[in-house]
Motif scaffolding. Structure first.
Motif, PDB file in Angstrom:
ATOM      1  N   MET A   1       0.831  -1.201   0.000  1.00  0.00           N
ATOM      2  CA  MET A   1       0.000   0.000   0.000  1.00  0.00           C
ATOM      3  C   MET A   1       0.869   1.255   0.000  1.00  0.00           C
ATOM      4  O   MET A   1       0.843   2.063  -0.907  1.00  0.00           O
ATOM      5  CB  MET A   1      -0.916   0.028   1.234  1.00  0.00           C
ATOM      6  N   ALA A   2       1.684   1.368   1.055  1.00  0.00           N
ATOM      7  CA  ALA A   2       2.442   2.612   1.226  1.00  0.00           C
ATOM      8  C   ALA A   2       3.664   2.589   0.331  1.00  0.00           C
ATOM      9  O   ALA A   2       4.763   2.292   0.760  1.00  0.00           O
ATOM     10  CB  ALA A   2       2.846   2.757   2.683  1.00  0.00           C
ATOM     11  N   SER A   3       3.439   2.870  -0.943  1.00  0.00           N
ATOM     12  CA  SER A   3       4.516   2.675  -1.889  1.00  0.00           C
ATOM     13  C   SER A   3       5.304   3.949  -2.132  1.00  0.00           C
ATOM     14  O   SER A   3       6.363   3.908  -2.713  1.00  0.00           O
ATOM     15  CB  SER A   3       3.944   2.171  -3.212  1.00  0.00           C
ATOM     16  N   HIS A   4       4.800   5.102  -1.705  1.00  0.00           N
ATOM     17  CA  HIS A   4       5.587   6.317  -1.948  1.00  0.00           C
ATOM     18  C   HIS A   4       5.461   7.269  -0.780  1.00  0.00           C
ATOM     19  O   HIS A   4       4.679   7.077   0.131  1.00  0.00           O
ATOM     20  CB  HIS A   4       5.157   6.973  -3.268  1.00  0.00           C
ATOM     21  N   GLU A   5       6.298   8.268  -0.861  1.00  0.00           N
ATOM     22  CA  GLU A   5       6.361   9.273   0.192  1.00  0.00           C
ATOM     23  C   GLU A   5       5.116  10.154   0.162  1.00  0.00           C
ATOM     24  O   GLU A   5       4.520  10.364  -0.887  1.00  0.00           O
ATOM     25  CB  GLU A   5       7.617  10.118  -0.096  1.00  0.00           C
ATOM     26  N   GLU A  54      -5.211   8.404   5.827  1.00  0.00           N
ATOM     27  CA  GLU A  54      -5.170   7.043   6.385  1.00  0.00           C
ATOM     28  C   GLU A  54      -5.515   5.994   5.334  1.00  0.00           C
ATOM     29  O   GLU A  54      -4.813   5.004   5.168  1.00  0.00           O
ATOM     30  CB  GLU A  54      -6.159   6.922   7.551  1.00  0.00           C
ATOM     31  N   ARG A  55      -6.608   6.225   4.612  1.00  0.00           N
ATOM     32  CA  ARG A  55      -7.012   5.158   3.692  1.00  0.00           C
ATOM     33  C   ARG A  55      -6.152   5.127   2.435  1.00  0.00           C
ATOM     34  O   ARG A  55      -5.916   4.069   1.863  1.00  0.00           O
ATOM     35  CB  ARG A  55      -8.503   5.224   3.387  1.00  0.00           C
ATOM     36  N   GLU A  56      -5.624   6.280   2.034  1.00  0.00           N
ATOM     37  CA  GLU A  56      -4.793   6.270   0.830  1.00  0.00           C
ATOM     38  C   GLU A  56      -3.390   5.728   1.102  1.00  0.00           C
ATOM     39  O   GLU A  56      -2.813   5.041   0.261  1.00  0.00           O
ATOM     40  CB  GLU A  56      -4.713   7.691   0.248  1.00  0.00           C
ATOM     41  N   PHE A  57      -2.844   6.043   2.290  1.00  0.00           N
ATOM     42  CA  PHE A  57      -1.456   5.671   2.566  1.00  0.00           C
ATOM     43  C   PHE A  57      -1.341   4.495   3.532  1.00  0.00           C
ATOM     44  O   PHE A  57      -0.235   4.093   3.894  1.00  0.00           O
ATOM     45  CB  PHE A  57      -0.683   6.894   3.080  1.00  0.00           C
ATOM     46  N   GLY A  58      -2.467   3.971   3.953  1.00  0.00           N
ATOM     47  CA  GLY A  58      -2.443   2.784   4.789  1.00  0.00           C
ATOM     48  C   GLY A  58      -1.809   3.008   6.148  1.00  0.00           C
ATOM     49  O   GLY A  58      -1.135   2.136   6.676  1.00  0.00           O
ATOM     50  N   VAL A  79       3.379  11.916   9.015  1.00  0.00           N
ATOM     51  CA  VAL A  79       2.884  10.829   8.162  1.00  0.00           C
ATOM     52  C   VAL A  79       4.051  10.029   7.586  1.00  0.00           C
ATOM     53  O   VAL A  79       4.041   8.797   7.592  1.00  0.00           O
ATOM     54  CB  VAL A  79       1.969  11.385   7.036  1.00  0.00           C
ATOM     55  N   ASN A  80       5.097  10.732   7.138  1.00  0.00           N
ATOM     56  CA  ASN A  80       6.236  10.018   6.555  1.00  0.00           C
ATOM     57  C   ASN A  80       6.975   9.171   7.588  1.00  0.00           C
ATOM     58  O   ASN A  80       7.474   8.102   7.268  1.00  0.00           O
ATOM     59  CB  ASN A  80       7.182  10.994   5.863  1.00  0.00           C
ATOM     60  N   ALA A  81       6.980   9.657   8.838  1.00  0.00           N
ATOM     61  CA  ALA A  81       7.611   8.854   9.900  1.00  0.00           C
ATOM     62  C   ALA A  81       6.841   7.546  10.086  1.00  0.00           C
ATOM     63  O   ALA A  81       7.416   6.509  10.392  1.00  0.00           O
ATOM     64  CB  ALA A  81       7.638   9.647  11.199  1.00  0.00           C
TER      65      ALA A  81
END
Lengths: 89, 408
Positions: A1-5, A54-58, A79-81
C-alpha cells in the motif's frame, strides 16, 4: 500500500478533494509552514483530511496527530515517519 | 416592548423553485402558468413507479458558494444558502453589519440531505467506515440548513429547525414570528428541501401518495376528478422577517406584508370518527389575525391531489368561507410538492400576488364541481389581494395555516 512518500502535493490534493479550498488562500503558494487554521481548515476539515490520508497511505493517525500537527510541514513529517516502518515491514 | 401585538413583516424573499431561480423568475413563470415538472433527470427513473418531478434545472452551486462549503453540503443546503443570500440582498440587509446575537435562523426540513447521505451510505456499504466523510456527521441532518445559514452569515440568535413534513414550512415561520416578538431583531425563516435521488425517492414513495403518471401535464391534479397523487419537487423559499416598525425605520426596500395569523392542529387518530383538524387550523389562524373570513382575498391550498384529502380540504375551505366564496389556487401544480419548502414558496407567491394584484393559476386542473371551489385555473386572475390564507398539511396529520396581510 504505502509505496511512496507523502508529499506536499499529496496533501494539497487531499485537502482540495476532501474539504475544498478557501478562495482567499493560494494553496499553491508557500504554505508549508502556515497554520492549517489560517489556511481555512478547522478541526472537522482536518478530521476528513486525516481519514483520507489514512485510507490512501495505509497508516493510522492518532487523534493527537491531527491536533498537534498545526502546519503542512508537521503533518507531512508525521505521516512520513509512520510510512517508513510500514515500508520496511 | 415585545409581545403578541408586535407586527412582524416580511422584507426579503429568496426563492429557488423548479420553474424559476430567484423570486422574480419564479413569479414570472408562475403568473404565466409555466410548469417546472418533467421526467426525473438526476437519476434514471425507469425502474421506479414515479418518474416525474419538479427539478431545479440550471443551478451550479460553484457559481454561488465558496469552495470550502461544497464538499460539506448537500444539494438542499447549497440551494438554501443561495436562497438566504438572495433574501438578504432583497431585504437590503448586510448581516455582517448587525449584532450576531440579534439575528436567528429558523427553517423547516422534511427529510434532511438525502443525496449526501446516500453517497456516504454507499461508501460505507461498499468500501467500509473509513470511507465515510467526516461531514456526514451533519450534512444530512434536519438542522443543517439552519446551521449553515447561521454560520455563513454570523447569525447566533434564537435558531432551530421544525420537522413536521409540509406543514413545517409554516410552523417555522410562526416560530420565527414568536422570536421576533420576544425581541430578536431579524429571523431568516422558511425552508428548502431537495431529495430527488434514489434513496430520497423510495422514502417518498413509502407515503403511497406519489403520482405514477408519466404525462407532466396530467400527473398532479389537485381538486380534479382525476386526482391520483402528487408529483414531488425540490426547492422552496426563505424569508427575512423583522418587526414591522423597525423595518420601516431602517427604510427597508420592500415591506411585502405581515405574518398576521397562524394556527396549527393535529388530525385525530385514524378511525376515531372525529373530524380532520384542517378546519380548526384555519379558524385559529383567522382568529389570531383578527380577520373575518370575508377579508381573505385568496387561499393557497395545500392541494394534496389525493381524493380523500382534497375532499377534506375543500370542505374545510367551504365551511369557513362559504361554498365557492373565495378564490383558491395551487401554484404548486407547476413545481410539484416541495415538502417543507412548499408553504414558504406559497407565502412568497402570496406576497407577490398582493404586490401585483393578481392571483396565479393552478395548471392542468379541471376542477371537480363536487368540491365546490372557485379554483383559479388556466390563467392568472386580476384581483386586489390584501390578505391571503396559506394552508399546508404534513404526512402524519399535521395541519397549519397562516394569514398574511398587506402592511399598508
Amino acid at each position: 500500500m504505502a509505496s511512496h512518500e507523502f508529499t506536499l502535493d499529496d496533501l494539497k490534493r487531499i485537502l482540495r478533494e476532501g474539504a475544498g479550498a478557501d478562495e482567499g488562500v493560494d494553496l499553491d503558494g508557500d504554505i508549508i509552514d502556515t497554520d492549517f487554521e489560517s489556511l481555512g481548515y478547522e478541526s472537522l476539515a482536518m478530521l476528513e483530511t486525516g481519514g483520507r490520508i489514512e485510507r490512501e497511505f495505509g497508516v493510522t493517525l492518532d487523534d493527537d496527530t491531527l491536533t498537534d500537527a498545526r502546519t503542512p510541514r508537521a503533518l507531512i513529517e508525521t505521516v512520513n515517519a509512520l510510512l517508513v516502518p510500514a515500508e520496511i515491514g | 416592548m415585545s409581545g403578541s401585538r408586535v407586527r412582524v413583516a416580511v422584507t426579503g424573499l429568496g426563492v429557488v423553485a423548479p420553474n424559476g431561480l430567484g423570486a422574480e423568475a419564479y413569479w414570472t413563470a408562475t403568473r404565466k402558468g409555466t410548469s417546472g415538472i418533467g421526467r426525473v433527470s438526476r437519476f434514471v427513473p425507469d425502474r421506479y413507479p414515479a418518474q416525474l418531478a419538479g427539478e431545479i434545472g440550471e443551478f451550479d452551486a460553484k457559481e454561488h458558494l465558496p469552495g470550502r462549503l461544497l464538499p460539506q453540503t448537500d444539494r438542499m443546503t447549497q440551494l438554501a444558502l443561495v436562497a438566504a443570500d438572495w433574501a438578504f440582498e432583497d431585504a437590503s440587509v448586510r448581516p455582517e453589519e448587525l449584532p450576531e446575537f440579534e439575528m436567528g435562523v429558523i427553517t423547516a426540513s422534511s427529510s434532511g440531505g438525502f443525496e449526501f447521505g446516500q453517497r456516504e451510505l454507499q461508501a460505507l456499504w461498499s468500501q467500509g467506515s473509513r470511507y465515510v466523510s467526516a461531514y456526514q456527521s451533519f450534512a444530512w441532518f434536519y438542522a443543517v440548513n439552519s446551521g449553515q445559514i447561521s454560520i455563513r452569515n454570523g447569525m447566533r440568535g434564537p435558531s432551530g429547525v421544525v420537522v413536521s413534513d409540509q406543514a413545517g414550512g409554516l410552523d417555522a415561520v410562526a416560530q420565527a414570528r414568536r422570536q421576533i416578538r420576544r425581541g430578536t431583531r431579524l429571523v431568516m425563516s422558511g425552508a428548502v428541501d431537495a431529495s430527488i435521488c434514489p434513496w430520497g425517492w423510495v422514502a417518498q414513495m413509502a407515503s403511497g401518495r406519489l403520482s405514477t403518471s408519466t404525462d407532466p401535464e396530467r400527473a398532479y391534479l389537485p381538486f380534479d376528478a382525476g386526482a391520483h397523487g402528487h408529483v414531488s419537487g425540490e426547492g422552496g423559499a426563505l424569508l427575512v422577517l423583522e418587526e414591522l416598525e423597525q423595518a420601516r425605520a431602517r427604510g427597508a426596500r420592500h415591506i411585502y406584508g405581515e405574518i398576521a395569523g397562524y394556527g396549527s392542529t393535529l388530525d385525530p387518530r385514524p378511525g376515531s370518527g372525529r373530524p380532520a383538524g384542517l378546519r380548526k387550523a384555519i379558524d385559529l389562524a383567522l382568529a389570531d389575525a383578527g380577520a373575518a373570513p370575508d377579508e381573505i382575498d385568496v387561499v393557497f391550498a395545500d392541494a394534496a391531489a389525493v381524493p380523500e384529502l382534497d375532499r377534506i380540504e375543500a370542505a374545510a375551505i367551504n365551511d369557513v368561507f362559504g361554498p365557492g366564496a373565495v378564490p383558491v389556487t395551487a401554484p404548486k401544480t407547476m413545481t410539484g410538492r416541495l415538502y417543507s419548502g412548499a408553504a414558504p414558496l406559497d407565502l412568497a407567491a402570496a406576497f407577490l400576488a398582493m404586490r401585483d394584484g393578481v392571483i396565479p393559476p393552478s395548471v392542468g386542473v379541471t376542477p371537480d364541481p363536487e368540491h365546490g371551489l372557485d379554483l383559479v385555473v388556466g390563467q392568472e386572475r386580476t384581483a386586489p389581494v390584501r390578505s391571503a390564507l396559506v394552508l399546508a398539511r404534513g404526512h402524519g396529520g399535521f395541519n397549519s395555516a397562516v394569514v398574511v396581510r398587506s402592511a399598508d
